[in-house]
Write an enzyme that holds these catalytic residues in place. Structure first.
Site, short mmCIF file in Angstrom:
data_model
loop_
_atom_site.label_atom_id
_atom_site.label_comp_id
_atom_site.label_asym_id
_atom_site.label_seq_id
_atom_site.Cartn_x
_atom_site.Cartn_y
_atom_site.Cartn_z
N CYS A 185 -12.49 20.44 49.40
CA CYS A 185 -13.52 21.47 49.24
C CYS A 185 -13.45 22.04 47.82
CB CYS A 185 -13.33 22.59 50.26
SG CYS A 185 -14.54 23.92 50.10
N CYS B 164 -11.81 30.53 47.63
CA CYS B 164 -12.05 30.97 49.00
C CYS B 164 -10.72 31.12 49.74
CB CYS B 164 -12.93 29.98 49.73
SG CYS B 164 -13.22 30.37 51.47
N CYS C 124 -18.82 24.10 53.52
CA CYS C 124 -17.49 24.35 54.07
C CYS C 124 -17.03 23.08 54.78
CB CYS C 124 -17.51 25.52 55.04
SG CYS C 124 -15.91 25.89 55.79
N GLN D 128 -11.04 29.01 72.05
CA GLN D 128 -10.32 28.06 71.21
C GLN D 128 -11.19 27.65 70.03
OE1 GLN D 128 -7.21 27.41 71.57
NE2 GLN D 128 -6.82 28.15 73.65
N PHE E 187 -2.44 35.40 81.36
CA PHE E 187 -3.26 35.52 80.14
C PHE E 187 -4.39 34.48 80.21
CE2 PHE E 187 1.19 36.47 79.19
CZ PHE E 187 1.11 37.78 78.72
N ASP F 174 -0.44 31.47 78.53
CA ASP F 174 -1.16 31.31 77.26
C ASP F 174 -1.30 32.68 76.60
OD1 ASP F 174 -2.63 30.44 75.14
OD2 ASP F 174 -4.51 30.21 76.24
N CYS G 168 0.37 30.10 70.31
CA CYS G 168 -0.18 30.09 68.96
C CYS G 168 0.84 30.63 67.96
CB CYS G 168 -1.48 30.90 68.89
SG CYS G 168 -1.30 32.63 69.37
#
Length: 408
Positions: free
Chosen positions: A58, A64, A141, A241, A268, A336, A362
């Site tokens: 990019c 950015c 992008c 997600q 969760f 989760d 995550c």
């Protein structure tokens, strides 16, 4: 000028030299020179590049702030992200088979958060400059689905109506089965005059839904999502997600981990990303702290066909975890949690004899902390699937399976 050698990458993707000295957009092994300012090397120049350095795909990368690792080869990033998980596990004395990383393709991100300000000539729309509140306007992008790039004109229209020269609008746009779902924060106070303007604007722009702060001001079509063939309408701005590839990969790992379990709890649960597909084979107890998300999950279950019994419960699992004695009939548990992990709930699960646990995370650091509690309680970490749906960022996700070995 100070010259240093980058030794490793930190959890945020910055290069780190001895000291420590932090240098963004560098790679291990690179010789770099610049102006040393405390723990940071400024005005850095690469003297000797790494063999893993590549030309960023990019042209906006250096300015950015959306990506942090486009200067590294795909192979390096994949290896590094797996290494982040391995390091987190080793910090707790844990080891497990780690499967080949699954990486979402470019141009697959289905949600974007645009920053926007009114200007004399109209509006400024884009993303923040790296480590700055300045907005860089974008004309492309490598991450976003092309339909999200096309939505920049929508953001321009919204900021002209509801933005101010002093403040900044944050506009979240999500792809749905029915047009675009748009949620705005940071704009003018929603009064009767603004409501009268936003309703017709949403109609003209062809939006599925328009939410302003916490209020839905226009709903033309249900902004539905497809969870493995089951339709759900999440509340405005709720968790989803990042890519369909990432969702599919995590779901496949959870379904594999749970196997043929008949009674499953999904902690969760969100809007049902895992709960609803699991309900094809198992009775599911879904728990989530946000009432609107549980409402969406329950409605999705009621409108679907062929699903088994579902109990959807609003519950703050941080302050009020399900206690061990209430989980005696479960065959499997799915976790989760957000980045903080599931410390309180895991402490209760560790006191049970539930045969199988599927854990989606995550944050490898809090996952490893929780995994250590489970292993100490007699669970075995069978495998870890690393997932990279935040391509070119430092973000790492995973799914893992735990079981309780049968005593012979």
């Amino acid at each position: 000028m100070t010259e240093i050698v980058i030794e490793r990458l930190g959890l945020h993707g910055d290069g780190i030299a001895a000291g420590p000295v932090y240098v963004p957009l560098t790679l291990p092994g690179e010789r770099v020179e610049g102006d040393l300012n405390g723990e940071h090397l400024e005005n850095a120049r690469i003297v000797e590049p790494s063999a893993d350095r590549v030309k960023a795909p990019c042209p906006r990368f250096k300015r950015c702030g959306g990506c942090s690792l486009q200067h590294a080869s795909d192979a390096f990033v994949a290896q590094w992200k797996v290494g982040v998980v391995e390091t987190a596990l080793k910090a707790h004395g844990l080891d497990a088979p780690i499967r080949s990383i699954e990486t979402s393709p470019p141009a697959s991100r289905r949600r974007a958060v645009f920053s926007a300000r009114r200007t004399k000539s109209g509006a400024q729309v884009g993303f923040h400059v790296r480590e700055s509140d300045q907005i860089v306007e974008i004309d492309g992008c490598t991450l976003l689905d092309p339909a999200l790039l096309d939505a920049r004109s929508i953001v321009t229209e919204l900021v002209k109506v509801g933005g101010s020269r002093k403040g900044e609008l944050s506009v979240t746009i999500t792809l749905t089965l029915n047009k675009l779902d748009v949620s705005v924060t940071g704009g003018k106070t929603l009064d009767d005059k603004l409501r009268m303007e936003l309703g017709p604007l949403a109609e003209r722009l062809g939006l599925s839904r328009l939410a302003w702060e916490d209020e839905t001001v226009a709903l033309r079509h249900p902004p539905a999502q497809d969870f493995d063939g089951i339709t759900v309408v999440p509340p405005a701005g709720s968790f989803l997600q990042a890519t369909r590839h990432g969702e599919d990969t995590l779901r496949a790992a959870v379904l594999e981990a749970v196997g043929d379990a008949d009674h499953v709890a999904d902690f969760f649960a969100g809007c049902g990303t895992f709960s609803l597909p699991l309900a094809r084979k198992a009775e599911v107890w879904a728990l989530e702290g946000v009432p609107e998300m549980i409402k969406a999950l329950d409605l999705g279950w009621r409108n679907a066909k062929g699903l088994k019994k579902m109990k959807a419960e609003v519950r703050d699992l941080f302050r009020n975890p399900v206690i061990a004695s209430d989980m005696q009939k479960l065959d499997a548990v799915v976790l989760d949690p957000p980045r903080a992990g599931a410390q309180a709930q895991v402490a209760e699960i560790a006191q049970t004899k539930i045969p199988v646990i599927a854990y989606v995370s995550c944050n490898p650091v809090t996952f490893a902390r929780d995994a250590a509690v489970l292993v100490k309680a007699g669970y075995r970490l069978n495998w870890v699937q690393v997932v990279d749906q935040f391509r070119w960022s430092s973000h790492v996700e995973l799914a893992a399976r735990f079981d309780r070995p049968e005593k012979g």
